[in-house]
Motif scaffolding. Structure first.
Motif, PDB file in Angstrom:
ATOM      1  N   TYR A  89       7.167  -2.018  12.653  1.00 18.73           N
ATOM      2  CA  TYR A  89       5.949  -2.717  12.097  1.00 18.73           C
ATOM      3  C   TYR A  89       6.334  -4.454  11.976  1.00 18.73           C
ATOM      4  O   TYR A  89       5.038  -4.820  12.089  1.00 18.73           O
ATOM      5  CB  TYR A  89       5.801  -2.302  10.563  1.00 18.73           C
ATOM      6  CG  TYR A  89       4.874  -2.842   9.856  1.00 18.73           C
ATOM      7  CD1 TYR A  89       3.184  -2.782  10.324  1.00 18.73           C
ATOM      8  CD2 TYR A  89       5.196  -3.305   8.643  1.00 18.73           C
ATOM      9  CE1 TYR A  89       2.591  -3.768   9.318  1.00 18.73           C
ATOM     10  CE2 TYR A  89       4.455  -4.315   8.207  1.00 18.73           C
ATOM     11  CZ  TYR A  89       2.835  -4.423   8.194  1.00 18.73           C
ATOM     12  OH  TYR A  89       1.742  -4.898   7.931  1.00 18.73           O
ATOM     13  N   LEU A  93       0.869   3.902   8.228  1.00 16.46           N
ATOM     14  CA  LEU A  93      -0.274   3.998   7.003  1.00 16.46           C
ATOM     15  C   LEU A  93      -1.193   2.715   7.065  1.00 16.46           C
ATOM     16  O   LEU A  93      -2.653   2.656   6.721  1.00 16.46           O
ATOM     17  CB  LEU A  93       0.912   3.130   6.192  1.00 16.46           C
ATOM     18  CG  LEU A  93       1.140   4.613   5.103  1.00 16.46           C
ATOM     19  CD1 LEU A  93       2.283   4.245   3.817  1.00 16.46           C
ATOM     20  CD2 LEU A  93      -0.014   5.217   4.326  1.00 16.46           C
ATOM     21  N   ARG A  94      -0.886   1.875   8.465  1.00 17.62           N
ATOM     22  CA  ARG A  94      -2.013   0.514   8.290  1.00 17.62           C
ATOM     23  C   ARG A  94      -3.757   1.659   9.294  1.00 17.62           C
ATOM     24  O   ARG A  94      -4.470   0.759   8.367  1.00 17.62           O
ATOM     25  CB  ARG A  94      -1.926  -0.220   9.182  1.00 17.62           C
ATOM     26  CG  ARG A  94      -0.563  -1.570   9.234  1.00 17.62           C
ATOM     27  CD  ARG A  94       0.217  -2.022   9.853  1.00 17.62           C
ATOM     28  NE  ARG A  94      -0.949  -2.615  10.358  1.00 17.62           N
ATOM     29  CZ  ARG A  94      -1.217  -3.776  11.716  1.00 17.62           C
ATOM     30  NH1 ARG A  94      -0.430  -3.015  12.421  1.00 17.62           N
ATOM     31  NH2 ARG A  94      -1.825  -4.865  12.124  1.00 17.62           N
ATOM     32  N   ALA A 105      -4.206   5.021   9.201  1.00 14.88           N
ATOM     33  CA  ALA A 105      -4.545   6.344   8.188  1.00 14.88           C
ATOM     34  C   ALA A 105      -5.284   6.445   6.966  1.00 14.88           C
ATOM     35  O   ALA A 105      -5.455   5.289   7.089  1.00 14.88           O
ATOM     36  CB  ALA A 105      -3.039   6.963   7.977  1.00 14.88           C
ATOM     37  N   SER A 127      10.327   4.177   5.363  1.00 14.67           N
ATOM     38  CA  SER A 127      10.365   3.943   7.048  1.00 14.67           C
ATOM     39  C   SER A 127       9.306   3.602   8.489  1.00 14.67           C
ATOM     40  O   SER A 127       8.162   3.339   7.545  1.00 14.67           O
ATOM     41  CB  SER A 127      10.707   5.282   7.268  1.00 14.67           C
ATOM     42  OG  SER A 127       8.316   5.833   7.594  1.00 14.67           O
ATOM     43  N   TYR A 161       7.974  10.527   3.621  1.00 14.72           N
ATOM     44  CA  TYR A 161       6.916   9.047   4.056  1.00 14.72           C
ATOM     45  C   TYR A 161       7.026   8.906   5.281  1.00 14.72           C
ATOM     46  O   TYR A 161       7.358   8.765   6.376  1.00 14.72           O
ATOM     47  CB  TYR A 161       7.680   8.727   3.240  1.00 14.72           C
ATOM     48  CG  TYR A 161       7.891   8.875   1.728  1.00 14.72           C
ATOM     49  CD1 TYR A 161       6.389   9.019   0.830  1.00 14.72           C
ATOM     50  CD2 TYR A 161       8.864   8.655   1.654  1.00 14.72           C
ATOM     51  CE1 TYR A 161       7.272   9.559  -0.096  1.00 14.72           C
ATOM     52  CE2 TYR A 161       9.750   8.863   0.436  1.00 14.72           C
ATOM     53  CZ  TYR A 161       8.866  10.110  -0.761  1.00 14.72           C
ATOM     54  OH  TYR A 161       8.907  10.003  -1.836  1.00 14.72           O
ATOM     55  N   PRO A 162       4.998   8.456   5.589  1.00 18.03           N
ATOM     56  CA  PRO A 162       4.511   8.115   6.552  1.00 18.03           C
ATOM     57  C   PRO A 162       5.263   6.912   7.317  1.00 18.03           C
ATOM     58  O   PRO A 162       4.976   5.994   5.994  1.00 18.03           O
ATOM     59  CB  PRO A 162       3.063   7.885   6.310  1.00 18.03           C
ATOM     60  CG  PRO A 162       3.232   7.991   5.155  1.00 18.03           C
ATOM     61  CD  PRO A 162       3.952   9.384   4.403  1.00 18.03           C
ATOM     62  N   PRO A 163       5.517   6.233   8.066  1.00 17.40           N
ATOM     63  CA  PRO A 163       6.089   5.437   8.023  1.00 17.40           C
ATOM     64  C   PRO A 163       4.952   3.854   8.070  1.00 17.40           C
ATOM     65  O   PRO A 163       3.721   4.295   8.287  1.00 17.40           O
ATOM     66  CB  PRO A 163       6.348   5.037  10.182  1.00 17.40           C
ATOM     67  CG  PRO A 163       5.991   6.387  10.588  1.00 17.40           C
ATOM     68  CD  PRO A 163       5.294   7.349   9.658  1.00 17.40           C
ATOM     69  N   VAL A 164       5.860   2.956   8.287  1.00 16.93           N
ATOM     70  CA  VAL A 164       5.058   2.175   7.469  1.00 16.93           C
ATOM     71  C   VAL A 164       3.245   1.875   8.703  1.00 16.93           C
ATOM     72  O   VAL A 164       2.514   1.326   7.975  1.00 16.93           O
ATOM     73  CB  VAL A 164       5.689   0.710   6.584  1.00 16.93           C
ATOM     74  CG1 VAL A 164       4.728  -0.620   6.646  1.00 16.93           C
ATOM     75  CG2 VAL A 164       6.057   0.824   5.925  1.00 16.93           C
ATOM     76  N   GLY A 165       4.003   1.752   9.505  1.00 19.50           N
ATOM     77  CA  GLY A 165       2.723   1.099  10.739  1.00 19.50           C
ATOM     78  C   GLY A 165       1.388   1.863  10.703  1.00 19.50           C
ATOM     79  O   GLY A 165       0.558   1.623  10.912  1.00 19.50           O
ATOM     80  N   ARG A 181       0.914  -0.642  -0.241  1.00 15.40           N
ATOM     81  CA  ARG A 181      -0.034   0.368  -0.228  1.00 15.40           C
ATOM     82  C   ARG A 181       1.069   1.419  -0.093  1.00 15.40           C
ATOM     83  O   ARG A 181       0.914   2.515  -0.715  1.00 15.40           O
ATOM     84  CB  ARG A 181      -0.667  -0.426   1.551  1.00 15.40           C
ATOM     85  CG  ARG A 181      -1.210   1.521   1.416  1.00 15.40           C
ATOM     86  CD  ARG A 181      -2.991   1.000   2.721  1.00 15.40           C
ATOM     87  NE  ARG A 181      -4.103   2.040   2.179  1.00 15.40           N
ATOM     88  CZ  ARG A 181      -3.928   2.907   3.027  1.00 15.40           C
ATOM     89  NH1 ARG A 181      -3.403   3.037   4.334  1.00 15.40           N
ATOM     90  NH2 ARG A 181      -4.369   4.021   3.219  1.00 15.40           N
TER      91      ARG A 181
END
Lengths: 672, 327
Positions: free
Chosen positions: A76, B321-322, B324, A71, B315-319, A59
């Motif tokens: 994560y 994005l889950r 947001a 990042s 860029y937003p941290p991957v975690g 995504r």
């Protein structure tokens, strides 16, 4: 060895051999297929976790985040790893297989997929990497892989259930063998040894000239055949005698013949209106209901405190101890009353009466909505337990051949222990698969089966209306003897405090705390009974051999104390099973000498039976006190502290008992 | 902190059981607006439509001119509505007055009132407390607690210094800045917009504010709920973007309809529907506004504008994005 024991021994040996071979083969095949089925399951699990991880990372890429701009990936991946127990690692590599971020323990041999690796159409690329199953899923940008998410599941995940399964197989084998022995003993007794004994008695009476007897014909199979033949023989003999008598009156030499016949008739007895020989019974057949009853009762041993704690809302240790205390208290209170019931109604009737509260208690426990109703159900069960065990004990004593009462009562302990070992282990397996409530339901069904068995197979009678001596008077006489008082207070009570407080209460709770599965808890608690069985034999042998039962009791108490102090020197996961083993050995060693010294102490007073009853009552008292005492110690200072305090208690009382023995010995020598 | 992937839209409220008895007459609601009809008003209106509650919405907009408030109050008294809806902190303060110093001549005291898009109603003395308003007024809040916003901002990008700009004339902004100071202490750089001779905020000073924030080493520009800044949101967020300064906002418009990077926001539409739910309790169930607590939605949206993230290369941290929502 008597013939029936030899027979039972050889049948048992053959059964063991066949069962071991059959179960061994089946389990070997099962374990192999288990591994075969589990592997794809684990790979599927790794793939699912990987696809969740890939979804989020993909995504980010789809939203325009470049691969090298990702990042917070390690953070994560760590959340992914912690969300699914049993994963070894989760990591991200670039298209060249270089690790970009990782979480968990990556095997030293880990290598990413080579550049140009083709992404699968569906699912993941799965590999076996050293000690892990690895599933790799691609991250795509413009249709080309730019990175791979790897999820690893350690092979140890496979080994743990396999180990559990191996243990289950061993336990099932052991339980099957012990149960087979009990059932074989019962069946052989009913179909072989009892009929043979009956035929022998019949032969003796016939040999003595009594031709009025009849063999009972309600025996099945071969024994019934032999009995019917014997009856035909007896009837023909009677017929011929009658014919002889008639011929004598008809013949010319009637007078002389009649005189001869009268002389013969004086030595022999003939007649058709004769009484049938008793079919008889024996101790072996009396053991089965006891074995089954203890088996049913012990099905819940490994999870009783855990179930109670769950019903109490998870919290206090007192909630967990309450049902155990209620059960033991009910057993203690119902013991004298149970004795009355047995004396009045006879063992068969008492056994059947006793199964009613026991079955109701199990049913109540299965349906209990809270810890108080559960404790009440256990108390009802305890009352049943008291009646049935006393009835079995009395039945064994009644059926014991002359001069073999002690060995017969040894059979009582053996049946109880066998039932305990089998029940604890099977109960844990049942609870693991069906849940606590249904396991109680199974106990109820077994108890109902016992009632049926007793009704069908046991001869009624045995009751008496003879007056019994008063309870208080017997107690005064028993406890006035210092050696008996010391035995009760310093040996019997401490042993049961440890049994109730440690084996039945603390050990299951603490093993659960250490992360053991329900089946593993059952196995560990079962160690107690398993170690106790040979220790009973060893203790009895040592006691007979040395004649120093008191010393053995004191040494066993000290050994028990030291065993409970093991957490001082060893890690909990070793110390706890170690303490269970030590308790089993120590209590096994002491159990026979404890019974053996009572008649010696009673000697002069002739109060042995009452003393035995009060010894049992003292033991019950110890069992009542044990769980709440352990709960109080647990609440105040943790499991290690509780074991240490119980160990010191056992050690101190054992030394005290030893000192009493020494003092008595010294006093005896003084006048000399 | 766990944020939902999607905001709590009006759907759960809209899905409530429908009234079984048809309303005989329409409820008359006067809607007092501060800066025209927007998404919160949509949510308020749609709630009644979805619940099939007949309402007659009488809309009055003062166009940010608070001097028109006495005239608006007089007209409302003449209309004699069943309920009054007040939009925005400044208008609510002017129309309703402080709960403990009511002046029936200047303040609206005759009708039940619900307020919407209001910041810190207790600090601004519109109600006595959130649990017990202490007067015939209730409503909703739309700003996430300031400490939660600061943590959300740090989750995107850790910071030691954050600049914030605001209209010093707006009490709602001042209230938020005070709470920021209390939570972060010395890390807050306060940059109020310059006032002109008439004591009105000067939009021309916005680029200077951004430059000052950059000079002070700010890692974020935090935008409080502020009507003046909302009116000039495009200039504010674009200037910040061009200077490489990411903006974090308390309300959705700075991200949704401008170039702010991120924000922890309540969707205006959802807050409007939630306010209508409180209005229904007054109109249909006959509850006194005093007995209805002032509440906020329990879930917020973490909004991220990806185009801004790409341009800032932040860029937003991957975690994150889950959970947001991206725009």
């Amino acid at each position: 060895m008597t013939p029936d024991r030899r027979l039972i021994g050889s049948v048992l040996a053959l059964s063991v051999l066949l069962l071991t071979a059959a179960i061994g083969f089946v389990s070997h095949t099962a374990l192999r297929s288990f591994e075969g089925e589990l592997r794809p399951e684990l790979e599927r699990e790794a793939t699912v976790v990987g696809s969740i991880g890939v979804q989020t990372l993909q995504r980010a890429l789809d939203l325009g985040v470049p691969f090298d701009g990702l990042s917070g990936v390690e953070e994560y991946l760590a959340t992914l790893l912690s969300a699914q127990p049993g994963l070894a690692y989760v990591l991200l590599t670039d298209a060249h297989g270089r690790v970009i971020a990782r979480a968990g323990e990556t095997p030293a041999t880990f290598q990413g997929l080579p550049p140009g690796a083709v992404p699968p159409g569906r699912g993941a690329v799965t590999r076996l990497l050293g000690s892990s199953y690895d599933a790799a899923l691609p991250l795509l940008a413009t249709g080309q892989p730019v990175g791979w998410v790897h999820v690893g599941i350690a092979r140890a995940r496979l080994d743990t259930p396999l180990d559990d399964m191996r243990w289950d197989v061993v336990i099932v084998l052991l339980v099957v063998l012990l149960a087979t022995a009990e059932f074989l003993r019962f069946l052989l007794a009913r179909t072989v040894s009892t009929p043979i004994a009956m035929v022998r008695r019949l032969q003796e009476r016939l040999a003595a000239g009594d031709w009025t007897v009849r063999a009972p014909t309600d025996m099945g199979a071969e024994a019934g055949h032999v009995a019917r033949h014997l009856n035909v023989l007896v009837r023909r003999m009677n017929d011929r005698w009658d014919r002889l008598c008639w011929l004598a009156t008809e013949s010319s030499a009637a007078h002389r013949t009649a005189a001869v016949l009268a002389e013969v008739g004086g030595k022999l007895r003939f007649g058709m209106a004769s009484v049938a020989e008793r079919r008889g019974s024996d101790t072996a057949s009396a053991r089965l209901p006891l074995f089954l009853f203890v088996f049913a009762e012990q099905l819940s041993t490994s999870f009783n405190p855990i179930y109670a704690q769950a019903l109490a809302g998870g919290g206090g240790t007192f909630g967990a101890a309450l049902p155990i205390a209620a059960f033991v208290a009910a057993v203690a209170l119902a013991t004298p009353w149970g004795g009355e019931v047995v004396a009045r109604r006879g063992p068969r009737s008492a056994m059947m009466w006793g199964t009613v509260p026991a079955a109701l208690g199990h049913l109540g426990a299965a349906l209990a909505p809270d810890v108080f109703s559960f404790a009440a159900a256990r108390a009802v069960c305890g009352a049943g337990y008291a009646i049935v065990t006393i009835a079995c004990q009395v039945h064994l004593a009644q059926e014991a051949p002359q001069g073999r009462v002690a060995r017969s009562l040894g059979g009582f302990t053996a049946a109880v222990m066998t039932g305990a070992v089998c029940g604890t282990a099977i109960g844990a397996v049942l609870a693991d698969r069906m849940g606590f409530r249904l396991t109680y339901g199974a106990s109820m069904l077994v108890v109902a089966g016992i009632a049926l068995l007793v009704w069908r197979e046991f001869a009624p009678g045995g009751g008496s209306t003879a007056p019994r001596p008063g309870l208080w008077r017997s107690a005064r006489i028993a406890f006035a003897e210092p050696r008996f008082a010391a035995l009760a207070v310093l040996a019997a009570i401490p042993a049961k405090v440890l049994l109730g407080g440690f084996i039945f209460f603390l050990a299951p709770l603490e093993l659960r705390e250490l992360g053991f599965s329900q089946a593993a808890i059952g196995r560990n608690v079962m160690l107690y009974g398993l170690c106790m069985l040979p220790a009973i034999v060893a203790g009895a042998w040592l006691s007979d051999r040395t004649g120093r039962g008191g010393l053995i009791i004191a040494i066993a108490g000290a050994l028990n104390g030291v065993g409970l102090m093991l957490p001082l020197w060893l890690a909990s996961d070793i110390a706890l099973p170690g303490a269970i083993v030590a308790t089993g050995i120590a209590q096994g060693l002491a159990s026979a000498p404890m019974l053996a010294v009572v008649p010696a102490i009673a000697g002069a007073t002739g109060n042995a039976a009452a003393m035995l009853a009060f010894l049992r009552l003292a033991e019950r008292f110890g069992s009542v006190v044990g769980p709440p005492a352990a709960a109080a110690l647990l609440a105040s200072g943790g499991a290690g502290h509780t074991m240490l305090m119980l160990g010191i208690f056992s050690l101190v009382t054992a030394i005290g008992y030893g000192l009493v023995l020494l003092l008595r010995a010294a006093r005896r020598e003084e006048p000399a | 902190m766990r944020l939902p992937r999607r905001p709590l839209l009006a759907a759960p409220l809209l899905a409530l059981p429908r009234p079984t008895r048809a309303q005989d007459r329409k409820f008359r609601i006067v809607m007092m607006l501060f800066r025209g009809w927007e998404e919160a008003c949509d949510g308020f209106r749609d709630y009644f439509a979805a619940r099939r509650i007949p309402v007659d919405l009488i809309v009055r907009d003062i166009g940010q001119d608070l001097s028109r408030v006495p005239e608006l109050i007089a007209e409302t008294r003449a209309i004699r509505p069943d309920l009054v809806y007040v939009w925005g902190t400044s208008l609510a303060i002017a129309v309703l007055g402080p709960w403990d110093q009511l002046d029936p001549a200047r303040h609206l005291t005759d009708f039940p009132v619900v307020f919407n898009i209001v910041t810190d109603p207790v600090g601004n003395r519109i109600v006595r407390s959130r649990e017990a308003p202490g007067r015939s007024v209730t409503g909703t809040e739309y700003i996430a607690p300031v400490d939660v916003q600061m943590r959300a901002m740090a989750r995107y990008r850790a910071f030691t210094r954050v600049a914030t700009t605001f209209n010093p004339n707006e009490r709602n902004s001042l209230s938020v800045v005070r709470q920021m100071q209390a939570f972060l202490g010395g890390g807050v750089i306060e940059l109020p917009v310059a006032l002109d001779a008439a004591k009105r905020p000067d939009p021309a000073s916005i680029p200077d504010v951004i430059a000052a924030a950059k000079r002070a080493g700010a890692e974020w520009l935090y935008i409080p709920p502020d009507t003046f800044l909302n009116d000039h949101r495009l200039v504010l967020t674009r200037t910040a973007l061009e200077s490489g300064l990411p903006c974090f906002s308390a309300s959705e418009r700075f991200v949704q309809f401008a170039e702010g990077l991120a924000g922890l926001v309540s969707r205006y539409y959802s807050v409007g529907a939630f306010t209508a739910f409180k209005a229904e309790q007054i109109l249909r169930e006959g509850r006194a506004p005093e007995s209805i607590p002032v509440e906020t939605l329990t879930r917020f949206s973490f909004l991220i504008r990806m185009e801004t993230a790409r341009r800032l290369k932040l860029y937003p941290p991957v975690g994150l994005l889950r959970v947001a929502e991206t725009v």
